[in-house]
Design a protein around this motif. Structure first.
Motif, PDB file in Angstrom:
ATOM      1  N   VAL A 226       0.725  -1.139   0.028  1.00 55.24           N
ATOM      2  CA  VAL A 226      -0.003  -0.065  -0.107  1.00 55.24           C
ATOM      3  C   VAL A 226       0.978   1.240  -0.055  1.00 55.24           C
ATOM      4  CG1 VAL A 226      -0.507   0.595   2.543  1.00 55.24           C
ATOM      5  CG2 VAL A 226      -2.263   1.089   1.023  1.00 55.24           C
ATOM      6  N   TYR A 229       2.108   1.477  -3.520  1.00 59.83           N
ATOM      7  CA  TYR A 229       0.964   2.187  -4.394  1.00 59.83           C
ATOM      8  C   TYR A 229       0.766   3.660  -4.068  1.00 59.83           C
ATOM      9  CZ  TYR A 229      -3.820   2.245  -6.158  1.00 59.83           C
ATOM     10  OH  TYR A 229      -4.836   2.389  -7.066  1.00 59.83           O
ATOM     11  N   GLN A 230       0.979   4.003  -2.756  1.00 54.82           N
ATOM     12  CA  GLN A 230       0.860   5.427  -2.548  1.00 54.82           C
ATOM     13  C   GLN A 230       1.957   6.216  -3.303  1.00 54.82           C
ATOM     14  OE1 GLN A 230       1.306   6.091   1.740  1.00 54.82           O
ATOM     15  NE2 GLN A 230       0.572   8.542   1.554  1.00 54.82           N
ATOM     16  N   ILE A 232       3.837   5.569  -5.825  1.00 59.75           N
ATOM     17  CA  ILE A 232       3.323   5.770  -7.350  1.00 59.75           C
ATOM     18  C   ILE A 232       2.458   6.787  -7.457  1.00 59.75           C
ATOM     19  CG2 ILE A 232       2.309   4.556  -9.185  1.00 59.75           C
ATOM     20  CD1 ILE A 232       4.769   3.032  -8.813  1.00 59.75           C
ATOM     21  N   ARG A 233       1.387   6.641  -6.669  1.00 62.12           N
ATOM     22  CA  ARG A 233       0.366   7.819  -6.924  1.00 62.12           C
ATOM     23  C   ARG A 233       0.821   8.979  -6.628  1.00 62.12           C
ATOM     24  NH1 ARG A 233      -4.951   5.855  -7.450  1.00 62.12           N
ATOM     25  NH2 ARG A 233      -6.089   7.686  -6.784  1.00 62.12           N
ATOM     26  N   ASP A 234       1.429   9.203  -5.591  1.00 63.35           N
ATOM     27  CA  ASP A 234       2.313  10.771  -5.342  1.00 63.35           C
ATOM     28  C   ASP A 234       3.296  11.015  -6.340  1.00 63.35           C
ATOM     29  OD1 ASP A 234       0.395  10.601  -3.408  1.00 63.35           O
ATOM     30  OD2 ASP A 234       1.764  10.604  -1.661  1.00 63.35           O
ATOM     31  N   PHE A 235       3.806  10.135  -7.413  1.00 65.00           N
ATOM     32  CA  PHE A 235       4.655  10.190  -8.226  1.00 65.00           C
ATOM     33  C   PHE A 235       6.174  10.284  -7.471  1.00 65.00           C
ATOM     34  CE2 PHE A 235       6.284  11.847 -12.400  1.00 65.00           C
ATOM     35  CZ  PHE A 235       5.615  10.773 -13.129  1.00 65.00           C
ATOM     36  N   GLU A 236       6.231   9.664  -6.342  1.00 62.83           N
ATOM     37  CA  GLU A 236       7.608   9.585  -5.495  1.00 62.83           C
ATOM     38  C   GLU A 236       8.075   8.167  -6.267  1.00 62.83           C
ATOM     39  OE1 GLU A 236       6.071   9.776  -1.562  1.00 62.83           O
ATOM     40  OE2 GLU A 236       6.152  11.733  -1.747  1.00 62.83           O
ATOM     41  N   LEU A 237       8.593   8.141  -7.500  1.00 62.76           N
ATOM     42  CA  LEU A 237       9.057   6.950  -8.166  1.00 62.76           C
ATOM     43  C   LEU A 237      10.322   6.295  -7.350  1.00 62.76           C
ATOM     44  CD1 LEU A 237       8.433   8.005 -11.915  1.00 62.76           C
ATOM     45  CD2 LEU A 237       6.643   6.852 -10.163  1.00 62.76           C
ATOM     46  N   VAL A 384       4.093   0.978 -14.547  1.00 64.69           N
ATOM     47  CA  VAL A 384       4.921   1.919 -14.666  1.00 64.69           C
ATOM     48  C   VAL A 384       5.915   1.995 -15.499  1.00 64.69           C
ATOM     49  CG1 VAL A 384       5.868   4.142 -13.995  1.00 64.69           C
ATOM     50  CG2 VAL A 384       3.648   3.374 -12.661  1.00 64.69           C
TER      51      VAL A 384
END
Lengths: 527, 330
Positions: A226, A229-230, A232-237, A384
């Protein structure tokens, strides 16, 4: 020269297949990391919450794995002791749980154990107080055991069938008691078959996400997935990559620990031409029957609930052209993925068995591990990564289909590898030299020796891979999917438009197809 | 095996993608439900193609956050001319990543929503609300505080703010109402929380199964039950202290080569026919004044709207999520 050629044909197939999987996984991770680096992202963080999450993830994965394995041992043993008419009927249910999206499984479990579920209603009917709550740690364990224990049972049961009849007869002549036959006949099999399965189950539970979040009751109980997932969503790759690596490390670590328990020398399993069932006392038989009934109820009741839910609200208007089309897409994906997965698996195991024959056990284990690598990589990260690698090809006709087939094949691969590994390597041990002396090699060896002996297991593995590949579509979330709709995707769309009753039909179809596939392929060759 | 794959891959890669393009193509990125069978996408595409002499291409990708991330990943290589489906909470991130450009449209006189921006067009809006079944709950709460501190042991289910838009909306709503006292409020809520789900579908499913008494959704959710099934048992609990507002927005991307067309499309979004589509298929309120379907007059409507500015959301979101994590994990 001949020797060299021999070793090339021995080692090439597996090496290529494993390299392919590894290249795909590593390049997806690398691209992601490079992209993050180019963007000049800020540093990573690892706070106390993450620490807590990692601890909990590890904890629930270990417990889920242990429970699944222990249950599997008992149930498989019970199934081995008692023979009854509907055994294959019951067993075919043991493989369908993997095909269902977690949303459906959770619904099924709630219909049984929820506060309005069947158990609660029975309790109320008998005037008892039902206070069990499915939300929390017990819900997570329940769901994970529900997913994994049937699979483990099936594999273990199949392995028990492969104990040479001579050994069973000998044990009976020697008057082994239950403990002795467990220790000398079955424990080696457990070490050989069930422990590696444990590795898979661990990875599955470690990276489980939607189920855990729904049944957890609180963000206190959640998995590292999780957090990925978070990120990736916040674009902290880069954060996502680092967390994925942590996840990977844990999975590798668990594999290494498991390896310590696997003895170097294990008995050979063979394909018995007839089933030999040692006689058992009435007490053992009734105990075994009880275990079978309870486990059967545990597996079938949530599935039954899904059927009931559908029939109750069924309307012909639910059968739409889109439903039919998505069904066809799902089936084509499943068949192609299963075929690809089988090709990968047979190639890897070809090399794996021959490596073991040469005594290169460690190398062969690494081969298997690399083949299973994909399970430890979060879906979102792969998605991604794939997107960054292939987004120029998105518009190409059929590309999405290829991508889904490939990723589903790679996801099914670890499971069928585990199904086939031991029987194939034992078979190689037996027939390799004979086949060499008769000049049987290559495809002819594959057909005459491997396929002929393990036809049923091959068929089952294929069906299992099909069932596993009906499900997932998460990998393409970023790509967009105009013409590509699988059945689970359709189900999800229905649900997001408040059409829960209509969605239950898709769930039922998924369930029925999985059941039919498993049955169809299993019954092709019966004892 | 591998060799064959390589060859196939190579052949596919060099296949020329040139297609006969007599009309300009307007590419729209949206969430997947927009272009699905029940989404508004199809009708809007047809409606616009009738008047633009162009081809509209809709690419549906996951959810709102996925749209934003896909655009970030593609950067200047993007094919998107329009992005449709972000909400006001994602605007700051999109602006910061320099993904959009000003639409240069003037604010319509009949705008029904109190929100206008240089880059983004509001195409519909709604309010987060808790839905209950009126057969089970006879005395619904009248404020957020009423719900959280209820004496009835009501079970509440909501979505994780880290993974879901309604979840994030709820996080903002709670912070708007409780301000400095948020920690205590989260802890009190945790006592009545059945579970926190990954997305809307799981939460609403739990509610429909009868596991939860209240589910976080939209104040317009009951209309869907009325329109689809003629079912009047579900209601939104209307709170006196207000409901957090969600506005869905569309914009022209920074790298579009179809500026005029994109601008025309954004204006088209605010025409009555398109607005009707959003009302009927997104179950949201229209952003210009039009007549609503009958079901909308049969539900209770929100009287007081709450919101933060996009910049406030951007600034505090992260720390609020951490705060939530810590409070509810105790």
């Amino acid at each position: 020269m001949a020797k060299f050629r021999q070793s090339v044909t021995d080692y090439l197939p597996g090496t290529l297949a494993v390299l392919f999987v590894a290249v795909v996984v590593v390049s997806a991770l690398m691209t992601l990391w490079l992209f993050a680096y180019e963007q000049g992202e800020e540093g990573m963080y690892f706070d106390s919450y993450l620490q807590h999450v990692v601890t909990f993830t590890l904890f629930q994965a270990v417990i889920s794995t242990l429970i699944s394995l222990i249950f599997a041992m008992f149930v498989a043993k019970a199934l081995d002791i008692v023979n009854f008419r509907c055994k294959s009927f019951l067993l075919s249910f043991f493989s369908v749980t993997f095909a269902l999206p977690s949303l459906v499984v959770v619904t099924g479990l709630l219909s049984v154990y929820g506060s309005q579920g069947m158990v609660a209603q029975l309790c109320r009917y008998w005037g008892m107080n039902y206070s069990f709550s499915i939300f929390g740690l017990n819900g997570i364990l329940l769901a994970h055991v529900f997913f994994n224990f049937p699979f483990a049972t099936k594999v273990y049961y199949q392995a028990l069938q492969l104990i040479p009849n001579e050994q069973k007869k000998l044990a009976q002549q020697l008057g082994f008691n239950a403990w002795q036959s467990f220790k000398y006949l079955e424990l080696p099999i457990i070490a050989k078959q069930l422990l590696p399965i444990g590795g898979l189950i661990f990875m599955y539970c470690f990276s489980s996400f939607a189920t855990v979040l729904t049944l957890s009751g609180s963000p206190k109980y959640t998995t590292i997935e999780v957090a990925i997932y978070q990120a990736i969503r916040d674009f902290e790759l880069s954060q996502a990559v680092v967390l994925s690596l942590i996840q990977l490390l844990f999975c590798i670590g668990f594999m290494i620990i498991l390896r310590l328990f696997i003895p170097r020398h294990t008995p050979q399993l063979t394909f018995n031409y007839a089933v030999y069932r040692p006689q058992a006392t009435i007490l053992t038989k009734s105990l075994a029957s009880l275990v079978i009934v309870v486990s059967g109820l545990f597996i079938i009741s949530p599935l039954f609930a899904i059927v009931i839910d559908t029939i109750q609200y069924f309307a012909m208007s639910f059968v739409t052209p889109t439903l039919i089309r998505s069904l066809i897409t799902s089936l084509s994906v499943a068949f192609c993925s299963a075929l690809l997965a089988m090709i990968f698996a047979v190639s890897i195991l070809w090399t794996h068995s021959r490596l073991r024959l040469m005594g290169k056990v460690i190398v062969s284990d690494y081969l298997m591990f690399l083949g299973s690598l994909i399970l430890a990589i979060p879906n979102m990260v792969l998605s991604v990564g794939f997107f960054l690698l292939f987004f120029n090809l998105v518009e190409m006709h059929g590309f999405i289909f290829l991508l889904v087939v490939l990723s589903n094949a790679m996801l099914a691969l670890p499971f069928i590898l585990r199904h086939l590994a031991t029987p194939l390597s034992d078979l190689t041990k037996r027939y390799h030299w004979l086949a060499l002396s008769l000049n049987i090699s290559g495809i002819r060896y594959l057909y005459l020796i491997e396929y002929k002996a393990l036809k049923r297991l091959f068929a089952y593995s294929f069906a299992f891979a099909c069932v596993m590949s009906m499900g997932d579509f998460g990998i393409i979330a970023l790509f967009g999917s105009q013409d590509f709709m699988t059945l689970p995707y359709y189900l999800f769309e229905l649900v997001s438009h408040y059409r829960y009753q209509e969605a239950s039909l898709s769930a039922l179809i998924l369930l029925m197809i999985s059941y039919l596939l498993i049955n169809l392929f299993e019954s092709t060759h019966h004892d | 095996m591998f060799r064959h794959l390589l060859i196939i891959g190579f052949m596919l890669a060099i296949t020329p993608l040139a297609m006969a393009k007599d009309k300009p193509v307007l590419t729209i990125y949206s969430y997947s439900s927009f272009q699905s069978k029940w989404g508004a996408g199809d009708e809007i595409k047809q409606g616009f193609e009738e008047q633009c002499d162009c081809t509209v291409k809709i690419v549906g990708v996951g959810d709102a956050v996925t749209i934003l991330n896909r655009l970030r990943l593609e950067g200047s290589n993007t094919k998107a001319d329009i992005i449709l489906g972000l909400d006001t909470n994602l605007i700051s991130a999109a602006k910061k990543a320099r993904l959009v450009q000003p639409h240069q449209l003037t604010k319509p006189a009949d705008l029904a929503v109190n929100w206008w921006d240089d880059d983004f067009i509001p195409y519909d809006y709604g309010y987060f609300a808790f839905i209950y079944n009126q057969n089970n709950i006879t005395n619904p709460p009248t404020s957020l505080d009423d719900l959280i501190h209820n004496q009835h042991n009501w079970k509440i289910v909501y979505q994780d703010p880290r993974t879901s838009s309604p979840g994030l909306g709820f996080l903002l709503w709670m912070n708007k109402v409780y301000g400095a006292k948020i920690d205590q409020a989260w802890q009190d809520l945790a006592k009545n929380t059945l579970t926190v789900t990954k997305g809307w579908s799981e939460a609403y499913g739990l509610f429909l199964k009868g596991e939860a008494d209240f589910v976080l959704s939209y104040s317009t959710s009951p209309t869907v039950h009325i329109i689809n099934d003629n079912d009047y048992q579900y209601k939104a609990a209307i709170f006196q202290d207000g409901h957090y507002q969600q506005i869905e927005v569309a914009a022209m991307t920074r790298y579009t080569k179809q500026q005029a067309l994109a601008q025309q499309f954004l204006a088209f979004l605010l025409t009555p026919n398109v607005q009707h589509q959003f009302v009927e298929k997104n179950y949201m309120y229209p952003s210009i004044k039009i007549d609503l379907p009958k079901a909308y007059s049969e539900i209770d409507s929100v009287t007081h709207s709450l919101s933060f500015t996009a910049d406030e959301v951007e600034k505090y979101q992260k720390s609020w999520i951490t705060q939530w994590q810590n409070s509810v994990s105790q």
